[in-house]
Motif scaffolding. Structure first.
Motif, mmCIF file in Angstrom:
data_model
loop_
_atom_site.group_PDB
_atom_site.id
_atom_site.type_symbol
_atom_site.label_atom_id
_atom_site.label_comp_id
_atom_site.label_asym_id
_atom_site.label_seq_id
_atom_site.Cartn_x
_atom_site.Cartn_y
_atom_site.Cartn_z
ATOM 1 N N GLY A 1 67.341 26.800 54.901
ATOM 2 C CA GLY A 1 66.776 26.988 53.572
ATOM 3 C C GLY A 1 66.124 28.345 53.411
ATOM 4 O O GLY A 1 65.666 28.963 54.375
ATOM 5 N N GLY A 2 66.064 28.816 52.170
ATOM 6 C CA GLY A 2 65.411 30.088 51.880
ATOM 7 C C GLY A 2 66.158 31.254 52.506
ATOM 8 O O GLY A 2 67.360 31.201 52.751
ATOM 9 N N GLY A 3 65.432 32.309 52.782
ATOM 10 C CA GLY A 3 66.015 33.480 53.413
ATOM 11 C C GLY A 3 66.694 34.390 52.404
ATOM 12 O O GLY A 3 66.877 34.046 51.231
ATOM 13 N N GLU A 4 67.062 35.563 52.856
ATOM 14 C CA GLU A 4 67.697 36.533 51.985
ATOM 15 C C GLU A 4 69.097 36.856 52.490
ATOM 16 O O GLU A 4 69.435 36.597 53.640
ATOM 17 C CB GLU A 4 66.856 37.820 51.929
ATOM 18 C CG GLU A 4 66.632 38.457 53.294
ATOM 19 C CD GLU A 4 65.819 39.745 53.199
ATOM 20 O OE1 GLU A 4 66.072 40.538 52.277
ATOM 21 O OE2 GLU A 4 64.945 39.945 54.058
ATOM 22 N N VAL A 5 69.901 37.443 51.624
ATOM 23 C CA VAL A 5 71.258 37.838 51.977
ATOM 24 C C VAL A 5 71.186 39.068 52.887
ATOM 25 O O VAL A 5 70.459 40.019 52.592
ATOM 26 C CB VAL A 5 72.064 38.182 50.714
ATOM 27 C CG1 VAL A 5 73.454 38.677 51.081
ATOM 28 C CG2 VAL A 5 72.140 36.974 49.799
ATOM 29 N N PRO A 6 71.904 39.088 54.022
ATOM 30 C CA PRO A 6 71.942 40.303 54.849
ATOM 31 C C PRO A 6 72.384 41.500 54.016
ATOM 32 O O PRO A 6 73.262 41.399 53.150
ATOM 33 C CB PRO A 6 72.974 39.951 55.928
ATOM 34 C CG PRO A 6 72.917 38.465 56.027
ATOM 35 C CD PRO A 6 72.670 37.983 54.638
ATOM 36 N N GLY B 1 75.850 32.319 45.460
ATOM 37 C CA GLY B 1 75.938 33.764 45.693
ATOM 38 C C GLY B 1 74.972 34.272 46.726
ATOM 39 O O GLY B 1 75.016 35.450 47.094
ATOM 40 N N GLN B 2 74.072 33.426 47.241
ATOM 41 C CA GLN B 2 73.065 33.857 48.197
ATOM 42 C C GLN B 2 73.413 33.492 49.635
ATOM 43 O O GLN B 2 73.057 34.202 50.572
ATOM 44 C CB GLN B 2 71.707 33.226 47.839
ATOM 45 C CG GLN B 2 71.167 33.651 46.488
ATOM 46 C CD GLN B 2 70.888 35.138 46.432
ATOM 47 O OE1 GLN B 2 70.203 35.681 47.274
ATOM 48 N NE2 GLN B 2 71.465 35.799 45.428
ATOM 49 N N LEU B 3 74.096 32.407 49.812
ATOM 50 C CA LEU B 3 74.356 31.888 51.155
ATOM 51 C C LEU B 3 75.718 32.360 51.650
ATOM 52 O O LEU B 3 76.733 32.190 50.971
ATOM 53 C CB LEU B 3 74.304 30.358 51.118
ATOM 54 C CG LEU B 3 74.364 29.629 52.462
ATOM 55 C CD1 LEU B 3 73.137 29.963 53.287
ATOM 56 C CD2 LEU B 3 74.455 28.125 52.223
#
Length: 416
Positions: free
Chosen positions: A36-41, A138-140
């Motif tokens: 869960g959460g986190g940002e796109v590399p 679009g984030q994962l």
């Protein structure tokens, strides 16, 4: 072939991936479960919805084959992929684990036509192909290992997450006895294994001493003169030969000159082994001549190591192995000189001298000529090598003044 490649890479989910793009390094790692959460590399932030992303990593239990295939793979990709497919250097490694680095390329293809070439690669060649898919939001992003030419995705998928830059640049994990050789036996073994694919390797083997050993210093002093091209090494070494009644030797030795162009076309592992063995041939000559006269050597192990380290480690000077690292240690089985002098010169003056000479240059010298960062890394690697360390001399004054300064060093250090 793909399954065999995967079997060579245990701890896959613990690996970090490094991508070189526009002079910067981007890192990402994997998670088996989405937390869960986190940002796109960062490397995926500019990817458009129509783009497909892949990694192609070269891995084989035969490191000669691995080096050769990687060296040829970029040309193959650039030749066979569509023009709108971006190809960037990439690597994968286990943080702080020596010899864990594997190299390859990252592909971003907006034409969506790479699949056939990649399927052909994993059918026969020592590669591991992964595709990267964007989630619905679009984030994962997920990574999928290809298990075979007819099944593009394995059942296992990993979630892609950003990763901090490692404490040590990943290239440093594989430098020892791959980019820089610290043992005669290690370099000779690479050359021996090349015999089946490079006929000229047999000629090199015939020129080698039967073995190398850490001999004591010869009766007379051994002085090595180092420095970049056009710093005045040839003028200085010849003047020292005449003024000291010394023998002048060069590394690589003259006997390898007919073979240099052949090995300069080979990947770093093979090319570096060739030049490392040149140092051992020169050391044998030094041992013989040093029993009769002082010996002046035009370049030696310092050059071989400094250029290799600066080439292997991309990015700024701070990416080099830290001062005191084992990559800067002198090989225990290679004769140590009495004094090592490195000539330095203002970059503009060095370029002017190179223009005046109008001579052909090696690929690495061409890189020095237009890449200030590479030059700074070479010079810093020279400075960090120990046992023996270099003594720096400014080569800007006249040839006579430089000669006098080096003669003073020799009298103080070598008592000549």
């Amino acid at each position: 072939m793909a399954r065999r490649a995967i079997s060579l890479l245990p701890q896959w989910s613990s690996r970090v991936f490094s991508l070189e793009l526009d002079g910067a390094s981007f890192y990402f790692s994997l998670q088996e479960k989405h937390r869960g959460g986190g940002e796109v590399p960062r490397v995926f932030r500019g990817v458009q919805p129509c783009d497909r992303c892949y990694s192609v990593l070269v891995c084989s239990s035969d490191r000669i084959r691995q080096a050769k295939f990687y060296w040829e793979l970029k040309d193959k990709l650039l030749r066979d992929l569509p023009p709108d497919c971006d190809v960037s250097p990439m690597s994968s490694f286990l943080p702080n684990v020596k010899d864990s680095l594997i190299s390859g390329f990252f592909l971003k293809d907006s034409s969506q036509s790479s699949d056939r070439l990649l399927r052909d690669l994993i059918r026969h060649d020592p590669v591991l192909v992964c595709s990267y898919l964007r989630g619905g939001d679009g984030q994962l992003w997920t990574q999928h290992l290809w298990s075979g030419p007819d099944s593009q995705r394995s059942q296992q998928q990993y979630y892609v997450v950003p990763s901090e830059a490692p404490e040590c640049h990943p290239a440093t994990l594989n430098i020892i006895n791959s980019d820089v050789f610290y043992s005669f036996e290690e370099a000779r073994e690479v050359m021996r294994k090349c015999g089946d694919i490079i006929p000229e390797a047999a000629s090199v083997m015939e020129l080698l001493p039967s073995r190398a050993e850490a001999r004591g210093k010869p009766d007379f002093p051994v002085i090595v003169i180092e420095g970049l091209d056009a710093t005045g090494k040839t003028t200085l070494t010849e003047s020292l030969r005449d003024s000291l009644g010394a023998t002048l030797l060069r590394s690589p030795p003259q006997c390898l000159s007919p073979l240099r162009a052949r090995f300069d076309r080979e990947p770093p592992l093979i090319r570096r082994a060739f030049y490392a063995l040149g140092n051992y041939i020169t050391a044998e000559q030094v041992s013989q001549q040093g029993m009769k006269t002082p010996v002046i050597v035009d370049r030696f192990w310092h050059s071989t190591a400094a250029y290799a380290i600066a080439t292997a480690v991309s990015g700024p000077v701070c990416n080099l192995p830290a001062e005191g690292s084992e990559v800067y240690r002198w090989p225990s089985d290679l004769l140590q000189p009495s004094l090592v002098v490195v000539l330095t010169l203002d970059p503009e003056e060095r370029r002017r001298r190179l223009r005046d000479r109008g001579q052909g240059k090696t690929e690495e010298e061409q890189e020095l000529d237009h890449n200030q960062l590479f030059r700074l890394k070479v010079e810093e690697a020279y400075r960090r090598i120990s046992g023996p360390a270099c003594v720096t001399v400014d080569a800007g004054p006249s040839a006579d003044q430089v000669l006098q300064q080096v003669q003073l060093l020799i009298r103080g250090k070598c008592h000549l």
